[in-house]
Design a protein around this motif. Structure first.
Motif, PDB file in Angstrom:
ATOM      1  N   UNK A 281       0.821  -1.206   0.000  1.00  0.00           N
ATOM      2  CA  UNK A 281       0.000   0.000   0.000  1.00  0.00           C
ATOM      3  C   UNK A 281       0.859   1.261   0.000  1.00  0.00           C
ATOM      4  N   UNK A 282       1.995   1.221   0.691  1.00  0.00           N
ATOM      5  CA  UNK A 282       2.894   2.372   0.662  1.00  0.00           C
ATOM      6  C   UNK A 282       3.409   2.617  -0.749  1.00  0.00           C
ATOM      7  N   UNK A 283       3.726   1.523  -1.448  1.00  0.00           N
ATOM      8  CA  UNK A 283       4.187   1.661  -2.836  1.00  0.00           C
ATOM      9  C   UNK A 283       3.082   2.211  -3.728  1.00  0.00           C
ATOM     10  N   UNK A 284       1.865   1.690  -3.573  1.00  0.00           N
ATOM     11  CA  UNK A 284       0.753   2.159  -4.410  1.00  0.00           C
ATOM     12  C   UNK A 284       0.493   3.639  -4.181  1.00  0.00           C
ATOM     13  N   UNK A 285       0.458   4.066  -2.919  1.00  0.00           N
ATOM     14  CA  UNK A 285       0.215   5.487  -2.630  1.00  0.00           C
ATOM     15  C   UNK A 285       1.264   6.369  -3.292  1.00  0.00           C
ATOM     16  N   UNK A 286       2.528   5.978  -3.173  1.00  0.00           N
ATOM     17  CA  UNK A 286       3.594   6.764  -3.787  1.00  0.00           C
ATOM     18  C   UNK A 286       3.493   6.792  -5.299  1.00  0.00           C
ATOM     19  N   UNK A 287       3.129   5.650  -5.881  1.00  0.00           N
ATOM     20  CA  UNK A 287       2.995   5.587  -7.339  1.00  0.00           C
ATOM     21  C   UNK A 287       1.843   6.462  -7.824  1.00  0.00           C
ATOM     22  N   UNK A 288       0.741   6.440  -7.098  1.00  0.00           N
ATOM     23  CA  UNK A 288      -0.420   7.248  -7.486  1.00  0.00           C
ATOM     24  C   UNK A 288      -0.087   8.734  -7.400  1.00  0.00           C
ATOM     25  N   UNK A 289       0.610   9.127  -6.345  1.00  0.00           N
ATOM     26  CA  UNK A 289       0.992  10.537  -6.208  1.00  0.00           C
ATOM     27  C   UNK A 289       1.914  10.965  -7.355  1.00  0.00           C
ATOM     28  N   UNK A 290       2.907  10.140  -7.653  1.00  0.00           N
ATOM     29  CA  UNK A 290       3.819  10.463  -8.753  1.00  0.00           C
ATOM     30  C   UNK A 290       3.075  10.497 -10.085  1.00  0.00           C
ATOM     31  N   UNK A 291       2.156   9.564 -10.288  1.00  0.00           N
ATOM     32  CA  UNK A 291       1.392   9.550 -11.540  1.00  0.00           C
ATOM     33  C   UNK A 291       0.590  10.830 -11.716  1.00  0.00           C
ATOM     34  N   UNK A 292       0.031  11.351 -10.609  1.00  0.00           N
ATOM     35  CA  UNK A 292      -0.682  12.614 -10.685  1.00  0.00           C
ATOM     36  C   UNK A 292       0.216  13.742 -11.147  1.00  0.00           C
ATOM     37  N   UNK A 293       1.441  13.752 -10.659  1.00  0.00           N
ATOM     38  CA  UNK A 293       2.394  14.804 -11.049  1.00  0.00           C
ATOM     39  C   UNK A 293       2.840  14.637 -12.502  1.00  0.00           C
ATOM     40  N   UNK A 294       3.015  13.383 -12.929  1.00  0.00           N
ATOM     41  CA  UNK A 294       3.390  13.142 -14.327  1.00  0.00           C
ATOM     42  C   UNK A 294       2.242  13.547 -15.250  1.00  0.00           C
ATOM     43  N   UNK A 295       1.012  13.197 -14.867  1.00  0.00           N
ATOM     44  CA  UNK A 295      -0.135  13.575 -15.687  1.00  0.00           C
ATOM     45  C   UNK A 295      -0.243  15.078 -15.807  1.00  0.00           C
ATOM     46  N   UNK A 296       0.050  15.800 -14.723  1.00  0.00           N
ATOM     47  CA  UNK A 296       0.022  17.261 -14.768  1.00  0.00           C
ATOM     48  C   UNK A 296       1.102  17.802 -15.706  1.00  0.00           C
TER      49      UNK A 296
END
Length: 301
Positions: A281-296
Motif C-alpha cells: 500500500x505504501x508503494x501504491x500510494x507513492x505511485x499514485x501521487x507520482x502519476x498525478x504529477x506526471x499527468x500534470x
C-alpha cells in the motif's frame, strides 16, 4: 460500448491531467471494508495532485473509465465480481458480467479512452521456473503494443525479475527508474538489478512521452519504476525468508498455473503479519501521487 464518466471525459477534452487506476486491488487485493477506504484514498491522492482519477472496471457488461462512489462500492462489496484481464473483456461484455480490471485490462481501456498515465502497485511478469511452466503474465505482451505510461514499483518480487527485465527488453518496452538506477522490487526498494535509464522529475517523464509520439514508433508503453521508500519497505531479510518458505509450500501443495501468484501473495501477507501488505500500500500510494504529477506535466499544467 466504452463508458467514460462525465468528469473524465470533460478533463480529457480540456487537456487536464487524468490518472487511470485499476480495480483489482479493490475487489481482490484487500479485505472489506478496507478495500473501499483505500479506493477512495487513492482517488483523493490523485485529486491532491490536481488530476482527475479514472478508476476502471466492467459493470454489467459495460467497460467504465471513471467510477462514481456508488460504482466503487459495488466493486468493493458485491459478491461475484470477476477478475478480468484484457483477454476477458469481450467475454465479460457479451455476458453482461461485472469484473475488476487487472493491469492489462486497465491499460487497454485507459488507452482506448485517451488516458495516458496509469498508476498501479507492481506489474506481472515472467514466473519462476519459466522454462518448465512457460508461465508469463499477459501484462507484458499488452504493454508491448499499448501507448501508456505505467507508474509502478517494479514487478512482483515473487516473480523472476531478471527474466522479466529481459523479456521487456525483447518486447521493446521502455523501462526507466524514477530517481534511481536500480529496478525496484515491489515490496523492496531495490530488486538487486539495475536499470539503464533514470528519470528525475515528472517533466522528464513527460518529455519521454512526447518523444515517443514524435518518433512515431511502435505503440509500446513506458514503465516508470518508482521504488517504495526504504523506511516503508518490507524488511529484506524477512522478505527473503518468507518468500523461500512460500515457494517451498507452493511446491509441496502442488499449486500451479494462475493459482501460484495469489497463493504466494497471501502466504507473504500471513507470514509477515501484514507487513507485506503495508509495504504494498505504501508503494501504491507513492505511485499514485507520482502519476498525478506526471499527468500534470504531460497536460502542461
Amino acid at each position: 460500448m466504452l463508458v467514460v464518466s462525465e468528469e473524465v471525459r470533460e478533463a480529457l477534452a480540456a487537456h487536464r491531467p487524468v490518472v487511470a487506476l485499476e480495480s483489482t486491488i479493490i475487489a481482490h487485493g484487500l479485505p472489506r471494508p478496507r478495500n473501499l477506504q483505500v479506493a477512495l484514498e487513492l482517488e483523493d491522492v490523485v485529486r491532491q495532485e490536481g488530476a482527475v482519477p479514472a478508476t476502471i472496471a466492467v459493470l454489467d457488461g459495460h467497460p467504465r473509465v471513471g467510477l462514481d462512489k456508488e460504482q466503487l462500492e459495488r466493486v468493493a462489496n458485491e459478491d461475484g465480481i470477476r477478475k478480468l484481464g484484457h483477454r476477458d473483456l469481450p467475454l465479460a461484455v457479451a455476458a453482461g458480467a461485472s469484473g475488476a480490471t487487472t493491469v492489462s485490462a486497465t491499460a487497454l481501456l485507459a488507452a482506448l479512452a485517451g488516458v495516458r498515465v496509469f498508476a498501479t502497485g507492481g506489474l506481472g511478469g515472467v514466473h519462476r521456473e519459466w522454462t518448465v511452466t512457460q508461465d508469463e503474465s499477459a501484462d507484458l505482451g499488452l504493454l508491448a503494443r499499448t501507448r501508456i505510461t505505467v507508474v509502478c514499483a517494479g514487478v512482483k518480487s515473487i516473480l523472476d525479475v531478471p527474466a522479466t527485465l529481459q523479456r521487456l527488453e525483447t518486447l521493446g518496452v521502455a523501462v526507466a527508474g524514477y530517481g534511481t538506477a536500480r529496478f525496484p522490487g515491489f515490496y523492496l526498494s531495490d530488486s538487486g538489478y539495475p536499470v539503464d535509464w533514470t528519470l528525475r522529475s515528472p517533466r522528464q517523464v513527460a518529455d519521454v512521452m512526447r518523444a515517443q509520439d514524435a518518433l512515431d514508433g511502435p505503440e509500446s508503453a513506458l514503465i516508470v519504476a518508482h521504488p517504495v521508500p526504504e523506511d516503508e519497505q518490507l524488511d529484506p531479510e524477512l522478505h527473503a525468508r518468507v518468500l523461500a518458505d512460500a515457494l517451498h509450500a507452493c511446491e509441496a501443495e502442488g499449486v500451479t498455473g494462475q493459482a501460484v501468484t495469489p497463493f504466494l501473495l497471501d502466504y507473504l501477507v500471513r507470514h509477515t503479519e501484514g507487513a507485506s501488505l503495508s509495504a504494498n500500500l505504501a508503494a501504491v500510494r507513492g505511485n499514485v501521487r507520482l502519476a498525478g504529477r506526471i499527468a500534470a506535466a504531460w497536460a502542461g499544467a
